[in-house]
Write a protein that holds these residues in place. Structure first.
Motif, PDB file in Angstrom:
ATOM      1  N   HIS A 187     -17.479  14.162  43.878  1.00  0.00           N
ATOM      2  CA  HIS A 187     -18.386  14.337  42.730  1.00  0.00           C
ATOM      3  C   HIS A 187     -17.591  14.361  41.427  1.00  0.00           C
ATOM      4  CE1 HIS A 187     -21.737  14.866  45.459  1.00  0.00           C
ATOM      5  NE2 HIS A 187     -20.860  15.476  46.237  1.00  0.00           N
ATOM      6  N   TRP A 188     -17.070  13.186  41.084  1.00  0.00           N
ATOM      7  CA  TRP A 188     -16.215  13.074  39.888  1.00  0.00           C
ATOM      8  C   TRP A 188     -16.936  13.573  38.636  1.00  0.00           C
ATOM      9  CZ3 TRP A 188     -15.913   7.414  41.726  1.00  0.00           C
ATOM     10  CH2 TRP A 188     -14.976   7.287  42.760  1.00  0.00           C
ATOM     11  N   GLU A 189     -18.264  13.351  38.593  1.00  0.00           N
ATOM     12  CA  GLU A 189     -19.007  13.717  37.374  1.00  0.00           C
ATOM     13  C   GLU A 189     -18.911  15.214  37.095  1.00  0.00           C
ATOM     14  OE1 GLU A 189     -20.283  12.835  40.250  1.00  0.00           O
ATOM     15  OE2 GLU A 189     -21.681  14.426  40.789  1.00  0.00           O
ATOM     16  N   LYS A 190     -18.678  16.007  38.152  1.00  0.00           N
ATOM     17  CA  LYS A 190     -18.610  17.464  37.949  1.00  0.00           C
ATOM     18  C   LYS A 190     -17.304  17.878  37.258  1.00  0.00           C
ATOM     19  CE  LYS A 190     -21.906  19.218  41.217  1.00  0.00           C
ATOM     20  NZ  LYS A 190     -23.069  19.060  40.340  1.00  0.00           N
ATOM     21  N   ILE A 191     -16.335  16.982  37.266  1.00  0.00           N
ATOM     22  CA  ILE A 191     -15.066  17.308  36.598  1.00  0.00           C
ATOM     23  C   ILE A 191     -15.234  17.248  35.073  1.00  0.00           C
ATOM     24  CG2 ILE A 191     -12.647  16.568  36.311  1.00  0.00           C
ATOM     25  CD1 ILE A 191     -12.714  15.565  39.190  1.00  0.00           C
ATOM     26  N   ALA A 192     -16.200  16.444  34.628  1.00  0.00           N
ATOM     27  CA  ALA A 192     -16.359  16.228  33.179  1.00  0.00           C
ATOM     28  C   ALA A 192     -16.543  17.547  32.429  1.00  0.00           C
ATOM     29  CB  ALA A 192     -17.538  15.288  32.927  1.00  0.00           C
ATOM     30  N   VAL A 202      -6.238  17.960  32.784  1.00  0.00           N
ATOM     31  CA  VAL A 202      -6.985  18.012  34.048  1.00  0.00           C
ATOM     32  C   VAL A 202      -6.812  16.664  34.749  1.00  0.00           C
ATOM     33  CG1 VAL A 202      -9.297  18.159  35.067  1.00  0.00           C
ATOM     34  CG2 VAL A 202      -8.672  19.667  33.164  1.00  0.00           C
ATOM     35  N   LEU A 203      -6.492  16.710  36.044  1.00  0.00           N
ATOM     36  CA  LEU A 203      -6.380  15.486  36.846  1.00  0.00           C
ATOM     37  C   LEU A 203      -7.536  15.455  37.836  1.00  0.00           C
ATOM     38  CD1 LEU A 203      -3.305  16.153  35.972  1.00  0.00           C
ATOM     39  CD2 LEU A 203      -2.686  14.645  37.850  1.00  0.00           C
ATOM     40  N   ALA A 204      -8.137  14.283  38.006  1.00  0.00           N
ATOM     41  CA  ALA A 204      -9.233  14.134  38.968  1.00  0.00           C
ATOM     42  C   ALA A 204      -8.661  13.697  40.312  1.00  0.00           C
ATOM     43  CB  ALA A 204     -10.222  13.092  38.464  1.00  0.00           C
ATOM     44  N   ASN A 205      -9.282  14.172  41.386  1.00  0.00           N
ATOM     45  CA  ASN A 205      -8.795  13.836  42.729  1.00  0.00           C
ATOM     46  C   ASN A 205      -9.972  13.685  43.692  1.00  0.00           C
ATOM     47  OD1 ASN A 205      -7.818  15.805  45.438  1.00  0.00           O
ATOM     48  ND2 ASN A 205      -6.907  13.801  45.118  1.00  0.00           N
ATOM     49  N   GLY A 206      -9.813  12.729  44.627  1.00  0.00           N
ATOM     50  CA  GLY A 206     -10.785  12.552  45.695  1.00  0.00           C
ATOM     51  C   GLY A 206     -11.419  11.177  45.711  1.00  0.00           C
ATOM     52  N   TYR A 214     -11.010   3.945  40.679  1.00  0.00           N
ATOM     53  CA  TYR A 214     -10.354   4.652  39.576  1.00  0.00           C
ATOM     54  C   TYR A 214     -11.189   4.502  38.304  1.00  0.00           C
ATOM     55  CZ  TYR A 214      -7.265   5.612  35.676  1.00  0.00           C
ATOM     56  OH  TYR A 214      -6.762   6.100  34.494  1.00  0.00           O
ATOM     57  N   GLN A 215     -11.627   3.271  38.048  1.00  0.00           N
ATOM     58  CA  GLN A 215     -12.380   3.032  36.812  1.00  0.00           C
ATOM     59  C   GLN A 215     -13.721   3.771  36.834  1.00  0.00           C
ATOM     60  OE1 GLN A 215     -11.798  -1.139  37.167  1.00  0.00           O
ATOM     61  NE2 GLN A 215      -9.932  -1.113  35.914  1.00  0.00           N
ATOM     62  N   ARG A 216     -14.336   3.839  38.024  1.00  0.00           N
ATOM     63  CA  ARG A 216     -15.610   4.575  38.128  1.00  0.00           C
ATOM     64  C   ARG A 216     -15.367   6.073  37.950  1.00  0.00           C
ATOM     65  NH1 ARG A 216     -18.363   4.707  42.603  1.00  0.00           N
ATOM     66  NH2 ARG A 216     -16.725   3.999  44.000  1.00  0.00           N
ATOM     67  N   CYS A 217     -14.244   6.545  38.469  1.00  0.00           N
ATOM     68  CA  CYS A 217     -13.901   7.967  38.332  1.00  0.00           C
ATOM     69  C   CYS A 217     -13.681   8.319  36.859  1.00  0.00           C
ATOM     70  CB  CYS A 217     -12.650   8.275  39.165  1.00  0.00           C
ATOM     71  SG  CYS A 217     -12.028   9.946  38.933  1.00  0.00           S
ATOM     72  N   VAL A 218     -12.972   7.450  36.138  1.00  0.00           N
ATOM     73  CA  VAL A 218     -12.734   7.695  34.706  1.00  0.00           C
ATOM     74  C   VAL A 218     -14.075   7.737  33.968  1.00  0.00           C
ATOM     75  CG1 VAL A 218     -11.703   6.764  32.583  1.00  0.00           C
ATOM     76  CG2 VAL A 218     -10.434   6.634  34.740  1.00  0.00           C
ATOM     77  N   ALA A 219     -14.950   6.789  34.303  1.00  0.00           N
ATOM     78  CA  ALA A 219     -16.246   6.732  33.613  1.00  0.00           C
ATOM     79  C   ALA A 219     -17.066   7.992  33.900  1.00  0.00           C
ATOM     80  CB  ALA A 219     -17.005   5.481  34.055  1.00  0.00           C
ATOM     81  N   ALA A 220     -17.004   8.478  35.136  1.00  0.00           N
ATOM     82  CA  ALA A 220     -17.833   9.633  35.514  1.00  0.00           C
ATOM     83  C   ALA A 220     -17.252  10.952  35.021  1.00  0.00           C
ATOM     84  CB  ALA A 220     -17.995   9.672  37.034  1.00  0.00           C
ATOM     85  N   SER A 221     -15.925  11.055  35.030  1.00  0.00           N
ATOM     86  CA  SER A 221     -15.294  12.353  34.741  1.00  0.00           C
ATOM     87  C   SER A 221     -14.773  12.449  33.311  1.00  0.00           C
ATOM     88  CB  SER A 221     -14.112  12.586  35.693  1.00  0.00           C
ATOM     89  OG  SER A 221     -13.085  11.643  35.433  1.00  0.00           O
ATOM     90  N   GLY A 222     -14.561  11.311  32.693  1.00  0.00           N
ATOM     91  CA  GLY A 222     -13.951  11.315  31.364  1.00  0.00           C
ATOM     92  C   GLY A 222     -12.467  11.618  31.419  1.00  0.00           C
TER      93      GLY A 222
END
Ligand SMILES: Cc1cc2nc3c(=O)[nH]c(=O)nc-3n(C[C@H](O)[C@H](O)[C@H](O)COP(=O)(O)O)c2cc1C
Length: 333
Positions: A187-192, A202-206, A214-222
């Motif tokens: 749930h990358w969006e929850k990192i935002a 903050v680093l996103a993982n998962g 990666y690009q979708r994770c950046v878009a979702a998490s910022g």
């Protein structure tokens, strides 16, 4: 003008990303730092040899042979004991200490450690603050890795703020709760919401298996900085691809056939450290981790490997796969 490259870190993975694998993967380029498998801290003061066994790099400036920094991870729930053992780790050579607040293992959680701590942000803060205070005189940074929560993500922000308040200098967020285990999606969006509130990096993982992920994770998490775990084993070149893509460079995608050579290299390197049985088990485990990324070819290779008993047989299988892959390429020349 070039854009600043994102930071890409190699995740801690107990029983998987040990010294030989860290050495091998960081040699492929693109990695900014790695984190060791966790050292479990209970109530006793651990001898330095425990830290050196988990992290032999402590004896060489805490970097891999290719110069990538290695952070030492501790897992525990008792502030005093964590502080004492963090001190031992630093004397043993640790230059960054990382705290694990995400372990889903039953035995760890039963004793109130790992992800269970995320139900009590004040205890998370107490553990982190004790370690930060203990290491302040030496100027050793303390970082942390957490899941979104235990059963739900209600306390994710409270825990993240507690860690920042305690003096942690960087936070990795595995975008799932303990209950969600390793089940996709992450749930990358929850990192935002966490990254927006925190001043520390903050680093996103998962579940970042590909450049597109990666690009979708950046878009979702910022968040542009990421940590890769199983996904690093499935594509050890993803870190350098993420870096290259951030500079607008064209990336030649990894193919499944690139992996057996690396596995054979691991077998050769691990020969001095682990008995054959362990090496065989680890290669089979590695093959399992390829499946979510590579599907059918990975499944077939695992099926062919799973009942093999000796390293010679397993190496022959990997070598045959390598030779098969080389034929069409040779013809193409
Ligand atoms: C076999 C295995 C061992 C792991 N060991 C650790 C560990 O020692 N410390 C830790 O913080 N996380 C550990 N993790 C979690 C990973 O670091 C990472 O957060 C998780 O696998 C999600 O990232 P990925 O989707 O890129 O694999 C482990 C995961 C796996 C599958």
């Amino acid at each position: 003008m070039s854009v600043q490259e994102p930071c890409v870190a190699l995740a801690p993975m107990e029983g998987v990303l040990e010294v030989t694998a860290r050495n091998l993967l960081t040699r492929q380029g693109g990695w900014d730092f790695c984190v060791t498998e966790f050292v479990r801290v209970s109530h006793e003061r651990l001898p330095p040899k425990v830290f050196h066994r988990i992290c032999p790099e402590l004896k060489s400036d805490s970097v891999t042979p290719s110069g990538v920094p290695v952070h030492l991870q501790l897992l525990g729930s008792d502030p005093e004991s964590m502080a004492v053992n963090a001190g031992v780790a630093v004397k043993a050579g640790a230059q960054v200490v990382d705290l694990n607040f995400g372990c889903p293992a039953k035995i760890v959680n039963r004793h109130g450690g790992g992800a269970r701590l995320l139900t009590e942000p004040n205890r998370v803060q107490a553990v982190a603050a004790a370690v930060v205070e203990a290491l302040k005189p030496q100027g050793i940074p303390v970082t942390a890795k957490m899941r979104l929560g235990y059963e739900d993500a209600e306390l994710a922000l409270d825990n993240a703020l507690a860690l920042e308040e305690a003096g942690v200098t960087q936070l990795v967020v595995h975008a799932r709760t303990k209950t969600q285990g390793y089940k996709p999606p992450a749930h990358w969006e929850k990192i935002a919401a966490l990254a927006e509130r925190l001043a520390i990096p903050v680093l996103a993982n998962g579940e970042i298996w590909t450049l597109e992920d990666y690009q979708r994770c950046v878009a979702a998490s910022g968040v542009r900085d990421v940590m890769l775990g199983r996904t690093a084993l499935a594509d050890p070149w993803l870190a350098s691809h993420i870096k290259a893509a951030s500079q607008g460079e064209e990336v030649k995608a990894t193919c499944f056939e690139d992996l057996p050579a690396l596995m054979l290299e691991w077998v050769a390197g691990a020969g001095q450290i682990y008995p054959e049985k362990v090496r065989n088990m680890r290669i089979k485990q590695w093959l399992v981790m390829l499946m979510p990324r590579w599907g059918e070819p990975a499944r077939q290779l695992f099926e062919a490997c799973k009942r093999l008993q000796t390293e010679a047989e397993i190496s022959d299988l990997l070598q045959a796969r390598l030779d098969d892959a080389a034929v069409p390429r040779a013809h193409a020349l």
